[in-house]
Design an enzyme around this catalytic site. Sequence first.
Site, PDB file in Angstrom:
ATOM      1  N   VAL A  12       0.830  -1.212   0.000  1.00 46.36           N
ATOM      2  CA  VAL A  12       0.000   0.000   0.000  1.00 46.36           C
ATOM      3  C   VAL A  12       0.865   1.263   0.000  1.00 46.36           C
ATOM      4  O   VAL A  12       0.611   2.208  -0.748  1.00 46.36           O
ATOM      5  CB  VAL A  12      -0.965  -0.015   1.204  1.00 46.36           C
ATOM      6  CG1 VAL A  12      -1.616   1.344   1.413  1.00 46.36           C
ATOM      7  CG2 VAL A  12      -2.041  -1.069   0.980  1.00 46.36           C
ATOM      8  N   ASP A  31      10.517   3.540   5.784  1.00 46.42           N
ATOM      9  CA  ASP A  31      10.270   2.193   6.298  1.00 46.42           C
ATOM     10  C   ASP A  31      11.310   1.911   7.376  1.00 46.42           C
ATOM     11  O   ASP A  31      12.276   2.663   7.538  1.00 46.42           O
ATOM     12  CB  ASP A  31      10.329   1.145   5.170  1.00 46.42           C
ATOM     13  CG  ASP A  31       9.513  -0.098   5.503  1.00 46.42           C
ATOM     14  OD1 ASP A  31       8.433  -0.295   4.920  1.00 46.42           O
ATOM     15  OD2 ASP A  31       9.952  -0.887   6.381  1.00 46.42           O
ATOM     16  N   GLU A 146      -7.990   2.245   2.178  1.00 41.89           N
ATOM     17  CA  GLU A 146      -7.476   1.865   0.861  1.00 41.89           C
ATOM     18  C   GLU A 146      -8.236   0.661   0.325  1.00 41.89           C
ATOM     19  O   GLU A 146      -8.453  -0.293   1.048  1.00 41.89           O
ATOM     20  CB  GLU A 146      -5.981   1.540   0.994  1.00 41.89           C
ATOM     21  CG  GLU A 146      -5.301   1.296  -0.315  1.00 41.89           C
ATOM     22  CD  GLU A 146      -5.600   2.413  -1.299  1.00 41.89           C
ATOM     23  OE1 GLU A 146      -5.094   3.525  -1.113  1.00 41.89           O
ATOM     24  OE2 GLU A 146      -6.366   2.176  -2.256  1.00 41.89           O
ATOM     25  N   LYS A 199     -14.545   0.343   5.118  1.00 45.65           N
ATOM     26  CA  LYS A 199     -13.483  -0.570   4.667  1.00 45.65           C
ATOM     27  C   LYS A 199     -13.757  -2.006   5.142  1.00 45.65           C
ATOM     28  O   LYS A 199     -13.701  -2.957   4.358  1.00 45.65           O
ATOM     29  CB  LYS A 199     -12.128  -0.076   5.208  1.00 45.65           C
ATOM     30  CG  LYS A 199     -10.979  -1.023   4.974  1.00 45.65           C
ATOM     31  CD  LYS A 199     -10.656  -1.186   3.506  1.00 45.65           C
ATOM     32  CE  LYS A 199      -9.724  -2.367   3.286  1.00 45.65           C
ATOM     33  NZ  LYS A 199      -9.492  -2.641   1.880  1.00 45.65           N
ATOM     34  N   ASN A 203     -14.925  -5.337   2.640  1.00 42.50           N
ATOM     35  CA  ASN A 203     -14.213  -6.617   2.539  1.00 42.50           C
ATOM     36  C   ASN A 203     -15.091  -7.774   3.025  1.00 42.50           C
ATOM     37  O   ASN A 203     -15.068  -8.863   2.459  1.00 42.50           O
ATOM     38  CB  ASN A 203     -12.897  -6.566   3.327  1.00 42.50           C
ATOM     39  CG  ASN A 203     -11.778  -5.981   2.467  1.00 42.50           C
ATOM     40  OD1 ASN A 203     -11.982  -5.663   1.306  1.00 42.50           O
ATOM     41  ND2 ASN A 203     -10.598  -5.831   3.046  1.00 42.50           N
ATOM     42  N   ALA A 247     -16.465 -19.300  -8.352  1.00 44.11           N
ATOM     43  CA  ALA A 247     -16.252 -20.370  -7.364  1.00 44.11           C
ATOM     44  C   ALA A 247     -14.807 -20.846  -7.427  1.00 44.11           C
ATOM     45  O   ALA A 247     -14.163 -20.788  -8.472  1.00 44.11           O
ATOM     46  CB  ALA A 247     -17.202 -21.520  -7.653  1.00 44.11           C
ATOM     47  N   CYS A 255      -5.484  -9.357   3.173  1.00 44.87           N
ATOM     48  CA  CYS A 255      -6.572  -8.514   3.691  1.00 44.87           C
ATOM     49  C   CYS A 255      -7.824  -9.284   4.078  1.00 44.87           C
ATOM     50  O   CYS A 255      -8.314  -9.135   5.198  1.00 44.87           O
ATOM     51  CB  CYS A 255      -6.930  -7.448   2.659  1.00 44.87           C
ATOM     52  SG  CYS A 255      -5.625  -6.225   2.466  1.00 44.87           S
TER      53      CYS A 255
HETATM   54  N1  LIG Z   1      -2.013  -5.213   0.580  1.00 46.24           N
HETATM   55  C1  LIG Z   1      -3.111  -4.655   0.093  1.00 46.24           C
HETATM   56  O1  LIG Z   1      -3.469  -4.828  -1.070  1.00 46.24           O
HETATM   57  C2  LIG Z   1      -3.971  -3.771   0.957  1.00 46.24           C
HETATM   58  C3  LIG Z   1      -5.126  -3.191   0.408  1.00 46.24           C
HETATM   59  C4  LIG Z   1      -5.896  -2.355   1.217  1.00 46.24           C
HETATM   60  C5  LIG Z   1      -5.520  -2.108   2.528  1.00 46.24           C
HETATM   61  N2  LIG Z   1      -4.401  -2.711   3.030  1.00 46.24           N
HETATM   62  C6  LIG Z   1      -4.011  -2.400   4.408  1.00 46.24           C
HETATM   63  O2  LIG Z   1      -2.896  -1.502   4.343  1.00 46.24           O
HETATM   64  C7  LIG Z   1      -1.981  -1.769   5.418  1.00 46.24           C
HETATM   65  C8  LIG Z   1      -0.612  -2.083   4.847  1.00 46.24           C
HETATM   66  O3  LIG Z   1      -0.690  -3.280   4.106  1.00 46.24           O
HETATM   67  P1  LIG Z   1       0.508  -3.782   3.198  1.00 46.24           P
HETATM   68  O4  LIG Z   1       0.008  -4.990   2.479  1.00 46.24           O
HETATM   69  O5  LIG Z   1       1.056  -2.646   2.442  1.00 46.24           O
HETATM   70  O6  LIG Z   1       1.556  -4.207   4.328  1.00 46.24           O
HETATM   71  P2  LIG Z   1       3.092  -4.595   4.116  1.00 46.24           P
HETATM   72  O7  LIG Z   1       3.410  -5.569   5.178  1.00 46.24           O
HETATM   73  O8  LIG Z   1       3.320  -4.971   2.689  1.00 46.24           O
HETATM   74  O9  LIG Z   1       3.868  -3.229   4.366  1.00 46.24           O
HETATM   75  C9  LIG Z   1       3.923  -2.590   5.596  1.00 46.24           C
HETATM   76  C10 LIG Z   1       5.273  -1.910   5.703  1.00 46.24           C
HETATM   77  O10 LIG Z   1       5.260  -1.057   6.860  1.00 46.24           O
HETATM   78  C11 LIG Z   1       6.566  -1.083   7.403  1.00 46.24           C
HETATM   79  N3  LIG Z   1       6.579  -0.547   8.775  1.00 46.24           N
HETATM   80  C12 LIG Z   1       6.277  -1.143   9.945  1.00 46.24           C
HETATM   81  N4  LIG Z   1       6.426  -0.285  10.970  1.00 46.24           N
HETATM   82  C13 LIG Z   1       6.816   0.912  10.427  1.00 46.24           C
HETATM   83  C14 LIG Z   1       7.134   2.189  10.961  1.00 46.24           C
HETATM   84  N5  LIG Z   1       7.061   2.429  12.265  1.00 46.24           N
HETATM   85  N6  LIG Z   1       7.502   3.161  10.113  1.00 46.24           N
HETATM   86  C15 LIG Z   1       7.566   2.937   8.781  1.00 46.24           C
HETATM   87  N7  LIG Z   1       7.290   1.743   8.219  1.00 46.24           N
HETATM   88  C16 LIG Z   1       6.920   0.747   9.034  1.00 46.24           C
HETATM   89  C17 LIG Z   1       6.947  -2.545   7.296  1.00 46.24           C
HETATM   90  O11 LIG Z   1       8.346  -2.732   7.445  1.00 46.24           O
HETATM   91  C18 LIG Z   1       6.434  -2.891   5.899  1.00 46.24           C
HETATM   92  O12 LIG Z   1       7.416  -2.659   4.910  1.00 46.24           O
HETATM   93  C19 LIG Z   1      -2.604  -2.903   6.213  1.00 46.24           C
HETATM   94  O13 LIG Z   1      -3.367  -2.369   7.253  1.00 46.24           O
HETATM   95  C20 LIG Z   1      -3.516  -3.582   5.200  1.00 46.24           C
HETATM   96  O14 LIG Z   1      -4.596  -4.241   5.819  1.00 46.24           O
HETATM   97  C21 LIG Z   1      -3.615  -3.527   2.281  1.00 46.24           C
END
Ligand SMILES: NC(=O)c1ccc[n+]([C@@H]2O[C@H](COP(=O)([O-])OP(=O)(O)OC[C@H]3O[C@@H](n4cnc5c(N)ncnc54)[C@H](O)[C@@H]3O)[C@@H](O)[C@H]2O)c1
Length: 441
Positions: A12, A31, A146, A199, A203, A247, A255
């Site tokens: 994201v 990050d 998101e 959100k 889902n 199916a 997620c």
């Molecule tokens: N993956 C998707 O398609 C998607 C879609 C919609 C919503 N979301 C939501 O978005 C959020 C992120 O999902 P994601 O899939 O991108 O996760 P991810 O695990 O791919 O990425 C999260 C990143 O955050 C970093 N992080 C952790 N602590 C941190 C800090 N203090 N400062 C900076 N960076 C830090 C981690 O190292 C990691 O790289 C989640 O809540 C998820 O539910 C994800």
Amino acid sequence: MSRIAVFGAGYVGLVTGACFAELGHDVGVRDVLPDRIDALRRGELPIFEPGLEELLAKNEARLRFTLDVREALDGAEFVFICVDTPPLYSGDADLSRVWTVIDELPAKTRATVVMKSTVPVGTGDKVRAALDARGLAAVSYVSNPEFTAEGTAVRDFLHPDRIVIGAFDEADSDSVEALHTGIVAPVVRADVNSAEMIKLAANAFLVTRISFINEIANVCELVGADVARVAEGIGLDHRLGPHFLRAGLGWGGSCFPKDSMALKQLAANSGYHFQLLNAVIEVNELQKRRVIQKLQKHVGKLRGKTVALLGLAFKPNTDDMREAPSLVLASRLLAEGVEVRAWDPVAEPELQGVTLCKTPLEAVRGADAAVIVTEWPQLKELALEEVRAAMRFPLLIDGRNLLDPAAARAAGFAYEGIGRAVSPLDVLPETAERDPEQETA
Ligand SMILES: NC(=O)c1ccc[n+]([C@@H]2O[C@H](COP(=O)([O-])OP(=O)(O)OC[C@H]3O[C@@H](n4cnc5c(N)ncnc54)[C@H](O)[C@@H]3O)[C@@H](O)[C@H]2O)c1
């Protein structure tokens, strides 16, 4: 144009950063993983997401990557929180990374914190109270959930169905909406709690549709109907629509499982038993295991057999293995004493006991059955005769209804999809040995 800090360089965060840079904003992505930041600085993408590498390269001049909080925040008017919120043992969302970001904001920060991570309803209120307790009254808070899907995330971000903005203050909604100038989409403005609920509810509804069609598929198998035709007939009803009626062997990903569980627990913590959502989740757990029964039906005892899993990622066009149905399948098969071979074009998980193969053909060589687990487009192009010739027994379980059953049968396979009428030709009497242990289990 605005200055934006993005916390979290995952699926994201990187899409958010790249797309806001594309819209002309100046973006600092932070990050905590040094390898990730180093790779991004070298122009390498640490995840697989179509179109993202090109978009990052195109907007290189407006993007910075850093491990340092202050460097990311330098002059930032907006702080996007895109950190992971994985499930706790209890099933509730783990917000520890979100709280770390809030704690890391330096005193005297003046910015709008925008929550993109998926969080339980009520999180905004708690963050607002924490900011106030720290004397950060100049920090505004906005929920901007998101909805991008992995595999199509860049397109989804730049051409969304809607943009949801939940704020405590109209002016904050205005400023976050203005950031999206250049994107044409309806904007839903709401209070923070409702934005957070949109959100989770979205889902939950999507997985309800999938579990619904999977149950219809299971009934189709019993009564001799074809779920593909049924879904087509349902989906053309404008009140229902065609989406999420495919199916298969179950939903997974980073997620759906965690968000449905988080909503279930949120309801339970608030004193409500969310009966429908509980059933939707349970249907999915059982759906993944039905593949084992299908295999047993054809080959009898599984111990000592070889099964090829085609596709491992939770869906095509991603390398994401979080909660992938392949994980459940692989571990169930291993527990049954099966030799498991697997192929995926991008996901390279370390699965103890599973042999990873470079090509589908290598995976199926000498196998007693092949299971299509992820509907990678490459699998649609498989040379079926070649695959059949490579296998010990020609059993194909199409867990995603990817192939044309007639073509698979014409190539000599015993073919079984999900919810598709089973041909009497599909049971191979010579291989269907009975297992007395299985019958009593
Ligand atoms: N993956 C998707 O398609 C998607 C879609 C919609 C919503 N979301 C939501 O978005 C959020 C992120 O999902 P994601 O899939 O991108 O996760 P991810 O695990 O791919 O990425 C999260 C990143 O955050 C970093 N992080 C952790 N602590 C941190 C800090 N203090 N400062 C900076 N960076 C830090 C981690 O190292 C990691 O790289 C989640 O809540 C998820 O539910 C994800």
